[in-house]
Structures are given as C-alpha cells and as structure tokens.
Write a protein that holds these residues in place. Structure first.
Motif, mmCIF file in Angstrom:
data_model
loop_
_atom_site.group_PDB
_atom_site.id
_atom_site.type_symbol
_atom_site.label_atom_id
_atom_site.label_comp_id
_atom_site.label_asym_id
_atom_site.label_seq_id
_atom_site.Cartn_x
_atom_site.Cartn_y
_atom_site.Cartn_z
ATOM 1 N N ALA A 1 0.875 -1.105 -0.059
ATOM 2 C CA ALA A 1 -0.034 -0.110 -0.117
ATOM 3 C C ALA A 1 0.887 1.282 0.100
ATOM 4 O O ALA A 1 1.891 1.489 0.995
ATOM 5 C CB ALA A 1 -0.857 -0.035 1.185
ATOM 6 N N ILE A 2 0.655 2.134 -0.806
ATOM 7 C CA ILE A 2 1.459 3.420 -0.968
ATOM 8 C C ILE A 2 0.954 4.343 -0.013
ATOM 9 O O ILE A 2 -0.381 4.687 0.177
ATOM 10 C CB ILE A 2 1.116 3.895 -2.264
ATOM 11 C CG1 ILE A 2 1.737 3.163 -3.445
ATOM 12 C CG2 ILE A 2 1.925 5.488 -2.498
ATOM 13 C CD1 ILE A 2 1.395 3.525 -4.902
ATOM 14 N N VAL A 3 1.752 4.897 0.879
ATOM 15 C CA VAL A 3 1.587 5.828 1.791
ATOM 16 C C VAL A 3 2.332 6.990 1.176
ATOM 17 O O VAL A 3 3.555 7.126 1.168
ATOM 18 C CB VAL A 3 2.071 5.735 3.319
ATOM 19 C CG1 VAL A 3 1.809 6.731 4.056
ATOM 20 C CG2 VAL A 3 1.333 4.446 3.744
ATOM 21 N N VAL A 4 1.761 8.297 0.984
ATOM 22 C CA VAL A 4 2.172 9.585 0.444
ATOM 23 C C VAL A 4 2.256 10.521 1.930
ATOM 24 O O VAL A 4 1.555 10.264 2.650
ATOM 25 C CB VAL A 4 1.391 10.381 -0.522
ATOM 26 C CG1 VAL A 4 1.455 9.154 -1.796
ATOM 27 C CG2 VAL A 4 0.063 10.535 -0.281
ATOM 28 N N HIS A 5 3.103 11.519 1.576
ATOM 29 C CA HIS A 5 3.318 12.423 2.864
ATOM 30 C C HIS A 5 1.862 13.024 3.389
ATOM 31 O O HIS A 5 1.708 13.278 4.434
ATOM 32 C CB HIS A 5 4.187 13.680 2.413
ATOM 33 C CG HIS A 5 5.591 13.272 2.057
ATOM 34 N ND1 HIS A 5 6.455 13.415 3.032
ATOM 35 C CD2 HIS A 5 6.114 12.638 1.019
ATOM 36 C CE1 HIS A 5 7.720 12.906 2.587
ATOM 37 N NE2 HIS A 5 7.460 12.352 1.418
ATOM 38 N N SER A 6 1.001 13.216 2.215
ATOM 39 C CA SER A 6 -0.343 13.989 2.683
ATOM 40 C C SER A 6 -1.147 12.851 3.465
ATOM 41 O O SER A 6 -1.970 13.414 4.303
ATOM 42 C CB SER A 6 -0.917 14.554 1.453
ATOM 43 O OG SER A 6 -1.363 13.445 0.533
ATOM 44 N N ARG A 7 -1.249 11.655 3.116
ATOM 45 C CA ARG A 7 -2.110 10.771 3.862
ATOM 46 C C ARG A 7 -1.377 10.337 5.226
ATOM 47 O O ARG A 7 -1.994 10.249 6.139
ATOM 48 C CB ARG A 7 -1.730 9.158 3.149
ATOM 49 C CG ARG A 7 -2.710 8.245 3.923
ATOM 50 C CD ARG A 7 -2.353 6.843 2.929
ATOM 51 N NE ARG A 7 -3.068 5.809 3.919
ATOM 52 C CZ ARG A 7 -2.902 4.314 3.741
ATOM 53 N NH1 ARG A 7 -2.077 4.310 2.479
ATOM 54 N NH2 ARG A 7 -3.705 3.761 4.570
ATOM 55 N N TYR A 8 -0.016 10.523 5.272
ATOM 56 C CA TYR A 8 0.764 10.302 6.817
ATOM 57 C C TYR A 8 0.177 11.660 7.768
ATOM 58 O O TYR A 8 0.046 11.240 8.684
ATOM 59 C CB TYR A 8 2.166 10.325 6.838
ATOM 60 C CG TYR A 8 3.002 10.005 8.023
ATOM 61 C CD1 TYR A 8 3.164 8.667 8.110
ATOM 62 C CD2 TYR A 8 3.051 10.777 8.986
ATOM 63 C CE1 TYR A 8 3.939 8.280 9.306
ATOM 64 C CE2 TYR A 8 3.690 10.446 10.357
ATOM 65 C CZ TYR A 8 4.066 9.352 10.256
ATOM 66 O OH TYR A 8 4.731 8.580 11.355
ATOM 67 N N TYR A 9 0.320 12.924 7.111
ATOM 68 C CA TYR A 9 -0.358 13.877 7.749
ATOM 69 C C TYR A 9 -1.695 13.621 8.255
ATOM 70 O O TYR A 9 -1.989 13.937 9.283
ATOM 71 C CB TYR A 9 0.058 15.231 7.142
ATOM 72 C CG TYR A 9 -0.438 16.397 7.790
ATOM 73 C CD1 TYR A 9 0.372 16.855 8.993
ATOM 74 C CD2 TYR A 9 -1.563 16.963 7.675
ATOM 75 C CE1 TYR A 9 -0.045 18.083 9.571
ATOM 76 C CE2 TYR A 9 -2.089 18.047 8.344
ATOM 77 C CZ TYR A 9 -1.254 18.501 9.442
ATOM 78 O OH TYR A 9 -1.804 19.570 10.070
ATOM 79 N N ARG A 10 -2.659 13.769 7.200
ATOM 80 C CA ARG A 10 -3.914 13.599 7.633
ATOM 81 C C ARG A 10 -4.514 12.672 8.398
ATOM 82 O O ARG A 10 -5.190 12.879 9.226
ATOM 83 C CB ARG A 10 -4.757 13.635 6.075
ATOM 84 C CG ARG A 10 -4.835 12.228 5.682
ATOM 85 C CD ARG A 10 -5.964 12.335 4.318
ATOM 86 N NE ARG A 10 -6.189 10.948 3.931
ATOM 87 C CZ ARG A 10 -5.927 10.561 2.849
ATOM 88 N NH1 ARG A 10 -4.957 11.169 1.999
ATOM 89 N NH2 ARG A 10 -5.982 9.238 2.227
#
Length: 623
Positions: free
Chosen positions: A256-265
């Motif tokens: 599963a891809i985790v981008v910076h925005s997903r980590y933050y939100r």
C-alpha cells in the motif's frame, strides 16, 4: 423528503385556503411534525449537534492545514524539522526494551546520518530501500532518514518468510535492505534468490557468521556519517513516503502506498479529533510496519511533539506496568489486544495508571463495557460516527451490501443505497483525487486497486474507496464494528457473523483464542460453521459447552465442527489467519488436531473420525 413536501402542502392550505393566522399555522405544523415522527429528528439533533459541529470544525481545520502544506510543498521531514525547533531537548521516543530515551535532537541527528550515509552509497530521491526489523527507535530514524533523502522505504512485515518475504523485496525494487540482527535467519533463507546488486545492512548485535555474505554492519557506519541535513530532495506533499505491506493472509502481500499527505492527515485527524495534547505520552506496542503503529502512534511524535513509548511486542502481563513506569496517558490497541488484557488476572497496576484514552479499531462492541469499567478508561465504544443531520459534510457513508456476496446493493438509479440505523453495511469513503484529504493512493499493484474502488456510490459518476469493514450505525450516527467483508457465511438461510460468534465462544471458553469460519459440506446450501479453538491441553468439557451454546446462540450460528489445536496463528496485527484453516476444513485425513462435530440427535459434540466424515460426505449424517 416526503415529510417536508407534506408540511409545505399543509402550510399553503392553512394559509391560503383556511386563512389561519401565522401563529396557528406554526403550532399546527409543529404538532403535525412531531406526530409524524419528527420528534426523533429533534432528539437526534439535540444529542448530536455539538458533536457534529466539532467534527466538522476538525475536518475544516485539517483541510486548511493540508492545503497550506500542499502549497508550501511541506513533507513529513520538513514538518518534523519544525517540531525539533520547538523543543529539541524534549524526549521524543522511548524504547521500552532497553529503556533507551531519544530526544528530538537525537532523532533528528540519527535520521540525518541515515540520509547522508545512503546518499554516499549512491541512493537518490525516488529510489527504494527496505526495512525489515522489529520495533525500536532506530526503525523510526531509518525511514525518516530515508525520507529526508527522498528515498521511499518499504516497511516489510516481520512475520513474512521465504516466498512472501522474497516477493516483497523483489516487487519493491529496493536497492538496499536494512534488517535487524533478530531477522538475520529469515534473510539467510532467501539470500540465494536475492538480486546480487541489493546492498545488505544489519542493525543491532553483530555476528558475522550469522548474516549473509557481503552484509555490512550499519551501526558503526552511521556513527561516522555526517549529522547535518542533506540537500532537500525534490519531493512534494503528495509524493510517496513509504510502502506498508499487507499480512498476506489471502495471497501474496500487497504494498500500500503512503504519501506524505496521507501520513499527515491520518495523524492530524486523530490528534485534533480526539483532543490530544502535546504533553500526552503514547504507549505504542503495535508493529511499526503497520499504519496504526507508525502513523497514528509515531505520527503524534513527529508532527505534534508528543513522547511515544515503543515496545518491541505487545505483552499483556507488562502492559499496565509499562504505562505506570512511563506515565502514559494514551494507549493504542488493535484487534484482540483488549481481550488479552481482560484475560489477565486482576492486579494493582491496572488501577494505578494515568491512561485516559485507548485508540484503535477492530474491537468487538461487547468487550468495550468490560474494558472501560475494569481499567477505568472513560470512553464510548464506538469506532467513529457519521452525522445524521449534516451527513453531506462528512466524506464517509455506510451502504447496503448483499451479505452473501458482499456486493454493493444499488437503487433504481444505479447509485448505492445508504444504510438506516441498525442496518449493517460496508463503510465507504468518497474519493476526490485533487483533494489531499480525500485522495486514494492505492497499491503498487494496479489489479489490487481495482478491487478497492467502486463507482456511482454517493452519486452518479463518482468513485469511493471500499474499506472492507462491515459496521452498524445507531440512531445517533455512532458506528460500531461488526465484521470484515468475507468474514460472514450463510447457513440454514441465515447470515452468520464470524466476529459475533467468536466473541461468544471466547467468552464461554474463558477468553480462549477462537477463529470461526464457514466450510463447505456436500449436499448442503451455504457453509457450515466451524470453530478452531486454541486449547494447549486439548481438554474441553464439550457436553457442557454444547448445553450453554443452546442458550447463547441461535441454531444456525452454532458451530457444526470444532477443531482443538495448541495455538492459533495470528498476523502481526493480531488477526487470526483463517485461510489455511478454511482450506483444511474438517477432513480427519488432513487435520491431525482433535476434531468434533455437533450430533443433532444427541445434542452434543462427538469425535469426528474417518467413518463419521464419510457419512457426512455421503449426506447420511443430519447436520
């Protein structure tokens, strides 16, 4: 809608035809509204409006911060840098295993040395490096350092071995692998099949004979690496941060891809939504290769300056002692952890802690009351809510599903049908790719993405993410976990929830581990219930058990088959691995554990031998 149209009609008739005064018209409408069920709306409104407004404000606040991060191209390392500047000498991480305390400055310096070392070894922004190690402070420093360089970390599940492990390392296209010394034997098993160009680094105790050839000891190399921040990579808020792998219980693991925005939100919604405070101390005993441990837990440290206590593995016997020792105020759980804590004998420590909040998911509603009262954690057992009066504000919804196939049920217009209170449905989330708060990043494998996205869900032409969670909403909009899709089966014309049956059986068997699943029986419709029970001694009073089941469960929900085995295998996130159990079924030629079946005539469980199995297969045994 119909009620509203009726009221408008009455209003016009009363005013224009009967020519009543506005006051009389108003009172008439009020009585009509209340008499037609409108009082329920008023009750829901009064009880939920403050909650809903607060939730809406949290969404708006996080959305505004996300928009700012997007415009300023802030990444997790950049956000972490601002945290370090606020309180460099505050404790960031504590590793319980060695009682190691790292300040924010130390975590910053360690991660920078990782970035500089990997840069010196030729890795650059866009490359991938794998991490395969148990929980400790270095785990966080490693992937954070990789992120400072723009290198994407593949966080490998430490329970994976052989083919599954090799699959993850190969499909990630990692150029380097950092593994903990405790995982050396697993790497040795697949070493011959690894790409020769893959650089191997071992962190932890160093035994040259225990690691594959060409492996380098990472720890002294990092001590000699520069500790200044390397040149900033060309990464934005919506670029890839790292990959999290599934446990592989239904096939090979998926990334599963985790981008910076997903980590933050994810971290921010939890922080603001649960009113966390910067001085809170989080107890994180969940695996750091999983989103709950690494984002919901560690994210509070990196983004909001909280201290996080890391434990190598969950320990039911040490849980409350650790919370007291480190003054923890928030604990994390997942799946069955709370049941394991309830299964422990009472001790003084469970009444002396300062924990005010437990965060997690996948917990049965029936356990919440006991957990909250025994451990004095004042919480409601809902896993979330959706507004009944402002539902259009929230990007989630429960929609009806066919409980046999778990396919979405659609109305005449082709759009999914929202669930009413008390009606189980699958939780879905609206996808808007241009909105960092609602985008879907998916998996590296495009085929896996297609299975998680549905169209025409909220309205025609839209897309929604299928969570795979079956929940039930009460009248006030609170959501309660019921099942995972695929964890129900149909028997005697009724749908059986494996989660509910597991909870009942576990309670009756003194909190033993129980996995319930459906198995096919020739000549019958649906699937018969089967329960695998962890019974190390193999002793179980089956006659009394059958008698109690008659009172506790309806006939269709009672397990037809029982399997007693020493222990149940679980994933790293404490979910039972049912795939192999389901495949093996109830054939005594395959299953070597004690097997029993419910004799309908005798009303009790009797041994399932080859003769009985043959009768069942031939349809000669009534089930």
């Amino acid at each position: 809608m119909l009620l509203g149209a009726s009221l408008v009609g009455v209003l016009l008739f009363s005013k224009l035809v009967l020519k009543l005064p506005w006051t009389q018209v108003g009172f008439s409408l009020l009585f009509l509204y209340l008499g037609s069920g409108g009082w329920r709306f008023i009750r829901v409104f009064i009880k939920t409006i403050r909650r809903d407004i607060f939730g809406g404000l949290v969404l708006l606040k996080v959305k505004a911060k996300v928009r700012q991060c997007l415009q300023e191209r802030r990444t997790v390392p950049i956000l972490f840098a601002s945290t370090v500047r606020r309180h460099p000498d505050k404790t960031a991480l504590i590793f319980e295993g060695t009682d190691t305390h790292w300040t924010f400055r130390q975590l910053d310096e360690y991660s920078s040395s990782v970035a500089n070392f990997l840069q010196a070894r030729g890795l650059a922004s866009g490359d991938v490096a794998a991490i395969f190690m148990e929980n400790r402070n270095e785990f966080v420093g490693l992937w954070l350092g990789m992120a400072k360089l723009g290198v994407e970390a593949a966080l490998i599940n430490t329970n994976l071995r052989r083919d599954a492990l090799l699959h993850c390392l190969t499909t990630s296209r990692a150029r380097a692998l950092v593994f903990g010394s405790e995982m050396a034997s697993a790497i040795c098993e697949v070493h011959a099949s690894l790409d020769p160009s893959l650089s191997l680094f071992c962190s932890g105790s160093w035994e040259p004979g225990a690691v594959p050839p060409s492996t380098e000891h990472l720890d002294p190399l990092l001590k000699d690496a520069p500790k200044h921040l390397p040149s900033c990579p060309d990464k934005g808020f919506t670029d890839k941060l790292f990959y999290i792998y599934t446990s592989g219980t239904t096939g090979l693991p998926k990334a599963a891809i985790v981008v910076h925005s997903r980590y933050y939100r994810m971290a921010a919604l939890v922080y603001y939504g649960f009113r966390m405070r910067p001085n809170d101390i989080v107890y994180d005993c969940l695996p750091l290769y999983h989103s709950a441990g690494n984002i919901v837990g560690i994210g509070q440290c990196l983004l909001h300056g909280m201290t996080v206590v890391i434990r190598k593995k969950f320990s039911a016997s040490r849980f409350w002692d650790d919370c007291i020792k480190y003054n923890c105020t928030i604990v994390q759980y997942i799946g069955e952890l709370c049941r394991y804590l309830l299964n422990q004998p009472p001790r003084e420590a469970e009444n002396q802690h300062q924990v005010r909040m437990a965060l997690g998911n996948g917990l049965r509603q029936s356990i919440w009351t006991n957990f909250s009262s025994r451990f004095h954690i004042p919480q409601v057992g809902a896993c979330g809510f959706n507004s009944r009066i402002l539902s259009f504000v929230y990007p989630i919804r429960l929609v009806r599903v066919n409980e046999d196939t778990m396919e979405l049920i659609r109305g005449p217009d082709g759009v999914c049908i929202p669930c009413q209170p008390g009606e189980p449905g699958q939780l879905v989330g609206r996808i808007i790719q241009k909105d960092p708060l609602r985008r879907f990043d998916g998996y590296l494998n495009q085929g896996a993405n297609n299975k998680k996205i549905a169209k025409d869900v909220f309205k025609k032409g839209d897309q929604a993410y299928l969570t795979g969670d079956v929940l039930v909403m009460d009248e006030l909009g609170y959501l309660y976990f019921r099942d995972r899709t695929g964890d129900t089966f149909r028997w005697k014309g009724e749908n059986v929830s494996t989660t509910e049956v597991e909870g009942t059986l576990s309670r009756l068997l003194d909190m033993a581990d129980v996995a319930v699943y459906g198995v096919e029986v020739p000549g019958t419709e649906g699937r018969a219930g089967m329960a695998a029970v962890a019974s190390p001694t193999g002793n179980c009073d089956l006659e009394r058990f059958a008698q109690v089941l008659e009172k506790e469960l309806p006939l269709y929900a009672r397990p037809i088959f029982l399997r007693l085995l020493p222990e149940l295998h679980k994933t790293g996130t404490y979910k039972f691995q049912k795939t192999e159990l389901r495949k093996e079924g109830f054939d005594p030629a395959i299953v070597k554990d004690p097997l029993f079946y419910l004799d309908a005539q005798k009303g009790r469980y009797v041994p399932l031998d080859q003769e009985a199995y043959s009768r069942i297969q031939a349809g000669e045994e009534k089930l």
